[in-house]
Motif scaffolding. Structure first.
Motif, short mmCIF file in Angstrom:
data_model
loop_
_atom_site.label_atom_id
_atom_site.label_comp_id
_atom_site.label_asym_id
_atom_site.label_seq_id
_atom_site.Cartn_x
_atom_site.Cartn_y
_atom_site.Cartn_z
N ASP A 45 -18.70 -0.27 4.59
CA ASP A 45 -18.43 0.80 3.63
C ASP A 45 -17.02 1.37 3.80
O ASP A 45 -16.51 2.03 2.89
CB ASP A 45 -19.46 1.93 3.78
CG ASP A 45 -20.86 1.48 3.37
OD1 ASP A 45 -20.95 0.51 2.58
OD2 ASP A 45 -21.84 2.08 3.83
N ALA A 46 -16.41 1.14 4.96
CA ALA A 46 -15.05 1.65 5.20
C ALA A 46 -13.98 0.69 4.68
O ALA A 46 -12.79 1.03 4.71
CB ALA A 46 -14.85 1.88 6.69
N ARG A 47 -14.39 -0.46 4.20
CA ARG A 47 -13.43 -1.43 3.68
C ARG A 47 -12.70 -0.84 2.47
O ARG A 47 -13.32 -0.20 1.61
CB ARG A 47 -14.13 -2.72 3.31
CG ARG A 47 -13.19 -3.87 2.98
CD ARG A 47 -13.96 -5.16 2.80
NE ARG A 47 -13.11 -6.25 2.40
CZ ARG A 47 -12.39 -6.99 3.22
NH1 ARG A 47 -12.44 -6.74 4.52
NH2 ARG A 47 -11.63 -7.97 2.79
N ILE A 48 -11.41 -1.04 2.42
CA ILE A 48 -10.58 -0.45 1.36
C ILE A 48 -10.67 -1.32 0.11
O ILE A 48 -10.15 -2.44 0.07
CB ILE A 48 -9.11 -0.33 1.84
CG1 ILE A 48 -9.05 0.48 3.14
CG2 ILE A 48 -8.25 0.30 0.77
CD1 ILE A 48 -7.69 0.45 3.80
N VAL A 49 -11.36 -0.81 -0.91
CA VAL A 49 -11.55 -1.58 -2.14
C VAL A 49 -10.24 -1.68 -2.92
O VAL A 49 -9.84 -2.76 -3.38
CB VAL A 49 -12.65 -0.92 -3.01
CG1 VAL A 49 -12.83 -1.71 -4.31
CG2 VAL A 49 -13.96 -0.82 -2.24
N THR A 50 -9.55 -0.55 -3.07
CA THR A 50 -8.28 -0.52 -3.79
C THR A 50 -7.20 -0.03 -2.85
O THR A 50 -7.06 1.19 -2.63
CB THR A 50 -8.36 0.41 -5.02
OG1 THR A 50 -9.49 0.02 -5.83
CG2 THR A 50 -7.08 0.32 -5.84
N PRO A 51 -6.44 -0.91 -2.25
CA PRO A 51 -5.40 -0.49 -1.32
C PRO A 51 -4.34 0.37 -2.02
O PRO A 51 -4.03 0.18 -3.20
CB PRO A 51 -4.79 -1.80 -0.83
CG PRO A 51 -5.82 -2.84 -1.13
CD PRO A 51 -6.52 -2.37 -2.37
N SER A 52 -3.81 1.34 -1.29
CA SER A 52 -2.77 2.21 -1.83
C SER A 52 -1.47 1.43 -2.01
O SER A 52 -1.08 0.64 -1.13
CB SER A 52 -2.53 3.41 -0.90
OG SER A 52 -3.72 4.14 -0.72
N ALA A 53 -0.85 1.64 -3.14
CA ALA A 53 0.44 0.99 -3.38
C ALA A 53 1.52 1.73 -2.62
O ALA A 53 1.52 2.96 -2.56
CB ALA A 53 0.75 0.99 -4.87
N PRO A 54 2.43 1.01 -1.97
CA PRO A 54 3.50 1.68 -1.24
C PRO A 54 4.35 2.55 -2.17
O PRO A 54 4.61 2.20 -3.32
CB PRO A 54 4.33 0.52 -0.67
CG PRO A 54 3.41 -0.66 -0.70
CD PRO A 54 2.52 -0.45 -1.88
N SER A 55 4.74 3.72 -1.66
CA SER A 55 5.61 4.61 -2.44
C SER A 55 7.03 4.07 -2.40
O SER A 55 7.31 3.01 -1.84
CB SER A 55 5.56 6.03 -1.85
OG SER A 55 6.03 6.01 -0.50
N GLN A 56 7.96 4.83 -3.00
CA GLN A 56 9.35 4.39 -3.00
C GLN A 56 9.90 4.30 -1.59
O GLN A 56 10.77 3.49 -1.30
CB GLN A 56 10.19 5.37 -3.83
CG GLN A 56 9.87 5.33 -5.32
CD GLN A 56 10.74 6.28 -6.12
OE1 GLN A 56 11.50 7.06 -5.55
NE2 GLN A 56 10.65 6.20 -7.45
N GLN A 57 9.35 5.13 -0.70
CA GLN A 57 9.79 5.09 0.70
C GLN A 57 9.01 4.06 1.51
O GLN A 57 9.26 3.88 2.70
CB GLN A 57 9.62 6.47 1.34
CG GLN A 57 10.58 7.54 0.80
CD GLN A 57 10.11 8.08 -0.55
OE1 GLN A 57 8.93 7.99 -0.87
NE2 GLN A 57 11.04 8.62 -1.32
N GLY A 58 8.03 3.38 0.87
CA GLY A 58 7.19 2.41 1.57
C GLY A 58 5.97 3.09 2.16
O GLY A 58 5.67 4.25 1.87
#
Length: 393
Positions: A45-58
């Motif tokens: 259940d802790a698996r990341i379904v939608t990973p966060s996209a890196p911001s402009q700073q990464g």
């Protein structure tokens, strides 16, 4: 008495003596066979379904991830594991079995891992390897366990000799290579003892020999000597007092080291960092290009904490031959080196060991009962003859 009969009685006596210890090792070993998969399933259940996209700073620096996890756990972390797969959360370790899961890119804490299950596996591993309970090792019991492993090696080898039929014909081979479910009593136990022992003899030999190497310093030295290498200097038996951990405000000094480690091997799948103490000038990493079960895909990396320079880079091929063989023995023992198939074969070998213990004890008890019955018969025979003679008079 023939040599084969002497070997049989030695086999029987040894099996009765160490059978319960072998069963204990088989049970604890089978529990740990798929621990990695079981923990992953428990933390699904802790698996990341939608990973966060890196911001402009990464993505955030690893130090931010560590600080967030430390604030959540209210404790000082001891390790960090990052994964190349963005769907797998990062693991921040506290002590031996406590883990906090976090999103690797934005650093947000997901929550605690399956820590009860991890602690259970840690306790099982301590029992299996050290006969340790609640962190307390019992050296006498450990010596008994190690001796039982060596005795089990004798049981396997002597069992193969005793298994060998007197004539190599299908009529003589069939009862000892084909499992028959329509038998009862002694015939069933004898058939199962021979069949399980024969088909699982090679996996059991690999597991037991590697176990002897890990249990006895002389066996470990023999491995290095066979490889043509000098035995490495042994570490001190007593662990030094735990040094002062790195304070939270000093975590940013680790970012450069993590960045250097990530760029060291482009094929890494997991990267584990052991957090240094406050006085330690270096940071130690383990980079793995696989799933953690193949030593040839692992590498050790040491980076200077101050300037991010590589102090030591040791891929598997850079190790001396003796060290490589020792690592192979470690992962052959669990079957991990062959992936899921190897783990399954190791599990079947543990089940077979339990079957050998059960059928061996059952056959021994039947033999003892038969001997006792014959003894009673011989003891009462003179009395019966005397009674018959008295009746005739």
């Amino acid at each position: 008495m023939t040599l084969r009969r002497v070997l049989f009685w030695l086999h029987l006596a040894t099996g009765v003596t160490v059978g319960l210890v072998v069963a204990f090792l088989a049970v604890t070993g089978s529990i740990m066979t798929f621990q990695q998969q079981m923990i992953a399933w428990a933390e699904r259940d802790a698996r990341i379904v939608t990973p966060s996209a890196p911001s402009q700073q990464g993505c955030v620096a690893p130090s931010v991830l560590l600080q967030n996890a430390a604030a959540f756990q209210q404790d000082a972390p001891t390790g960090l594991t990052l994964y190349a797969d963005p769907h797998v959360p990062a693991e921040v370790t506290f002590g031996q079995s406590a883990v906090v899961l976090a999103r690797g890119c934005d650093g947000k804490v997901i929550g605690p891992g399956a820590n009860r299950l991890r602690k259970f596996f840690q306790g099982t591993r301590d029992l299996h390897r050290w006969i340790a309970l609640n962190g307390v090792r019992h050296e006498t019991l450990r010596a008994i366990k190690n001796a039982a492993v060596l005795a089990f090696l004798f049981l396997i080898l002597s069992g193969l000799v005793l298994w060998f039929p007197r004539k190599i014909t299908w009529k003589h081979l069939r009862p000892v290579v084909v499992l028959r479910g329509n038998l009862q009593g002694r015939a069933r136990e004898w058939n199962w003892h021979n069949v399980f022992g024969f088909w699982m003899s090679v996996p059991l030999l690999v597991i037991v020999i590697s176990g002897v190497i890990m249990a006895y310093p002389w066996a470990n030295a023999l491995l290095y000597r066979a490889a043509g290498d000098a035995l490495p200097v042994e570490r001190a038996q007593l662990e030094p007092r735990r040094p002062k951990p790195l304070s939270v405000d000093k975590f940013p000094v680790l970012d450069l080291a993590v960045q250097k480690a990530v760029s060291q091997d482009s094929k890494w799948q997991s990267l584990s960092m052991r957090l240094p103490s406050a006085k330690d000038p270096n940071v130690m990493f383990t980079l793995d290009e696989g799933d953690g079960g193949r030593p040839q895909q692992r590498a050790q990396l040491v980076i200077a904490r101050k300037d991010g320079q590589v102090v030591r880079w040791e891929p598997f091929s850079a190790n001396p031959r003796g060290r490589r063989w020792r690592l192979y023995a470690r992962f052959l023992h669990t079957g991990e080196i062959f992936g899921v198939a190897g783990r399954f074969v190791a599990l079947m070998a543990m089940v077979s060991a339990l079957m050998l213990v059960w059928t061996g004890f059952a056959l021994s008890l039947r033999r003892f009962a038969s001997w006792r019955k014959r003894r009673n018969t011989h003891a009462t025979a003179p009395q019966k003859r005397a009674g018959i003679e008295t009746a005739r008079i």
